[in-house]
Design a protein around this motif. Structure first.
Motif, PDB file in Angstrom:
ATOM      1  N   SER A  11      35.378 -28.106  26.565  1.00  0.00           N
ATOM      2  CA  SER A  11      34.153 -28.493  25.340  1.00  0.00           C
ATOM      3  C   SER A  11      33.785 -26.586  25.015  1.00  0.00           C
ATOM      4  N   CYS A  12      32.891 -27.104  24.240  1.00  0.00           N
ATOM      5  CA  CYS A  12      32.206 -25.449  23.078  1.00  0.00           C
ATOM      6  C   CYS A  12      31.068 -24.856  23.908  1.00  0.00           C
ATOM      7  N   LEU A  13      30.630 -25.465  24.612  1.00  0.00           N
ATOM      8  CA  LEU A  13      29.339 -24.607  25.642  1.00  0.00           C
ATOM      9  C   LEU A  13      28.306 -24.266  24.856  1.00  0.00           C
ATOM     10  N   HIS A  14      28.286 -24.197  24.167  1.00  0.00           N
ATOM     11  CA  HIS A  14      27.247 -24.039  22.733  1.00  0.00           C
ATOM     12  C   HIS A  14      26.185 -25.043  22.129  1.00  0.00           C
ATOM     13  N   CYS A  15      27.226 -26.233  22.287  1.00  0.00           N
ATOM     14  CA  CYS A  15      26.277 -27.558  21.392  1.00  0.00           C
ATOM     15  C   CYS A  15      24.870 -28.471  21.843  1.00  0.00           C
ATOM     16  N   GLU A  16      24.326 -28.598  21.272  1.00  0.00           N
ATOM     17  CA  GLU A  16      23.150 -29.725  22.471  1.00  0.00           C
ATOM     18  C   GLU A  16      23.794 -29.857  23.564  1.00  0.00           C
ATOM     19  N   GLU A  17      24.623 -30.708  23.100  1.00  0.00           N
ATOM     20  CA  GLU A  17      25.432 -32.183  24.583  1.00  0.00           C
ATOM     21  C   GLU A  17      25.371 -31.285  25.217  1.00  0.00           C
ATOM     22  N   CYS A  18      26.386 -29.992  24.947  1.00  0.00           N
ATOM     23  CA  CYS A  18      27.025 -28.876  26.674  1.00  0.00           C
ATOM     24  C   CYS A  18      25.636 -28.246  26.602  1.00  0.00           C
ATOM     25  N   GLY A  19      24.357 -27.762  26.462  1.00  0.00           N
ATOM     26  CA  GLY A  19      23.900 -27.811  27.099  1.00  0.00           C
ATOM     27  C   GLY A  19      23.243 -27.803  27.705  1.00  0.00           C
ATOM     28  N   SER A  58      30.706 -35.081  26.017  1.00  0.00           N
ATOM     29  CA  SER A  58      29.641 -35.595  24.412  1.00  0.00           C
ATOM     30  C   SER A  58      30.074 -34.241  23.564  1.00  0.00           C
ATOM     31  N   CYS A  59      30.670 -33.404  24.177  1.00  0.00           N
ATOM     32  CA  CYS A  59      30.829 -32.263  22.731  1.00  0.00           C
ATOM     33  C   CYS A  59      31.813 -33.028  21.433  1.00  0.00           C
ATOM     34  N   GLY A  60      31.086 -32.507  20.043  1.00  0.00           N
ATOM     35  CA  GLY A  60      32.087 -32.780  19.473  1.00  0.00           C
ATOM     36  C   GLY A  60      33.553 -31.982  19.244  1.00  0.00           C
TER      37      GLY A  60
HETATM   38 ZN   LIG Z   1      29.887 -28.821  22.711  1.00  0.00          ZN
END
Ligand SMILES: [Zn+2]
Ligand SMILES: [Zn+2]
Length: 366
Positions: free
Chosen positions: A116-124, A130-132
């Motif tokens: 997952s991106c580890l930067h979006c709100e969900e990851c944070g 749920s990361c896009g």
């Molecule tokens: Zn993410």
């Protein structure tokens, strides 16, 4: 079967490998003997090559092959998302990211959430699933039904030292999923959790995690065999849903107060409706089992007045996976599984589809 694969400080990486693939949805499986291995020079930033030793077979793998979920997977596909093995090679670090903390030879697990991106709100917020930009093993990217799998360093789960890799495999999806669902219930030690579907693949793990977390368990399933299996985990409160009223039985076992939570792993929609009737005020209904085309019907008045919490729970994050493995490695959770060769995968799917599978199957990729 070749010699045992062990932890090493370097691996000789072959050009080809054994894998099981399918090229079209619900099409035939191919037992590949010369499927290409991604070479170290081909690894992209953040990627890690894993020598897969074992892989569990999950119901989701069957759904991916049948194509009966409203989601699209890649084709051709190497399925599998309960892989355990060793880090064989670490690709270049992602730009701006810390170098990977894993070492070649580390025991690691490949789970459903591959990256997952580890930067979006969900990851944070720790909602990585749920990361896009989430990638899913054995679905949107190739998974663990192959000997050498590409995965992502940030999302590989370290497997505790000394914990057998075959035992770790089913924890990486089934174990993480039920452990996370129990956390989502947010109840206290000593409180009552009802587990409909307790004797199944997810259920037998849910019961053990619930006990390890200090909850009182009421197990719902059917038949003397399931009752016996659950008794072996120390479950004394068993309700056979085919013999009498489930709601009444839960009320009786809780002196009329009802349960603090229900973690539904059963795949029948009735289990959801029953749960809403036996939960006490502020009780949590945690939804895990997915009956096809099912809705949850909750009366709005009683949901408000009883302050019921209805929660969907979908796998777990990196930390959940670490905790789920730690509890299993500490001997608090035992997985019931049978080891079969990788080439048996088509037959495993047949048995899974025909509901004749008893316990989980772990494939040997050595
Ligand atoms: Zn993410
Ligand atoms: Zn799974």
């Amino acid at each position: 079967m070749s010699s045992q694969v062990v932890s090493q400080t370097s691996y000789e990486i072959p050009k080809t490998q054994r894998a099981v693939t399918f090229a079209e949805t619900h099409g035939p499986h191919t037992i590949q003997t010369d499927w290409p291995v991604t070479q170290p020079s081909e690894l992209k930033p953040g990627e890690v090559l894993v020598r897969v030793v074992y892989s569990g077979v999950c119901h989701t793998d069957l759904h991916a092959w049948l194509g009966d979920w409203p989601l699209e997977n890649k084709l051709p596909l190497v399925g599998g998302h309960e892989g355990s093995g060793y880090v064989a090679f670490i690709g270049p670090p992602l730009e701006g990211a810390e170098p990977c903390t894993l070492k070649v030879g580390d025991a690691v697990g490949i789970k459903w959430l591959a990256d997952s991106c580890l930067h979006c709100e969900e990851c944070g917020k720790g909602f990585e699933s749920s990361c896009g930009q989430a990638k899913n093993s054995g679905f949107s990217v190739d998974g663990s039904f192959q000997q050498w799998a590409v995965s992502w360093g940030a999302h590989l789960t370290p497997i505790p030292a000394g914990f057998p890799l075959a035992n770790a495999a089913p924890i990486l999806c089934a174990g993480v999923t039920v452990y996370k669902a129990l956390k989502e219930a947010a109840i206290l030690k000593g409180e009552v959790v009802v587990i409909p579907g307790a004797g199944g693949g997810l259920g037998h793990l849910a019961v053990q995690y619930a006990k390890a977390m200090g909850y009182r368990v009421i197990a719902i399933d059917s038949g003397a065999e399931k009752e016996k299996l659950l008794a072996s985990y120390g479950v004394t409160d068993f309700i056979d849903y085919q013999k009498g009223d489930v709601v009444e039985a839960v009320q009786k076992l809780t002196d009329g107060a009802g349960a603090h939570a229900a973690v539904v792993v059963a795949s029948g929609s009735q289990a959801y409706e029953q749960a809403l009737q036996y939960l006490r005020p502020h009780g949590a209904l945690v939804c895990v089992g997915m009956p096809p085309n099912a809705d949850i019907r909750a009366n709005v008045f009683w949901t408000v007045v009883k302050s019921h919490r209805i929660i969907g729970s979908y796998v777990g994050n990196r930390q959940d996976a670490i905790e789920a493995l730690e509890l299993a490695a500490a001997g608090k959770v035992h997985t019931t599984f049978t080891i079969e060769p990788l080439a048996n995968l088509p037959s495993v799917f047949e048995r899974m589809h025909a509901l004749t599978l008893n316990g989980r199957i772990v494939l040997d990729l050595q």
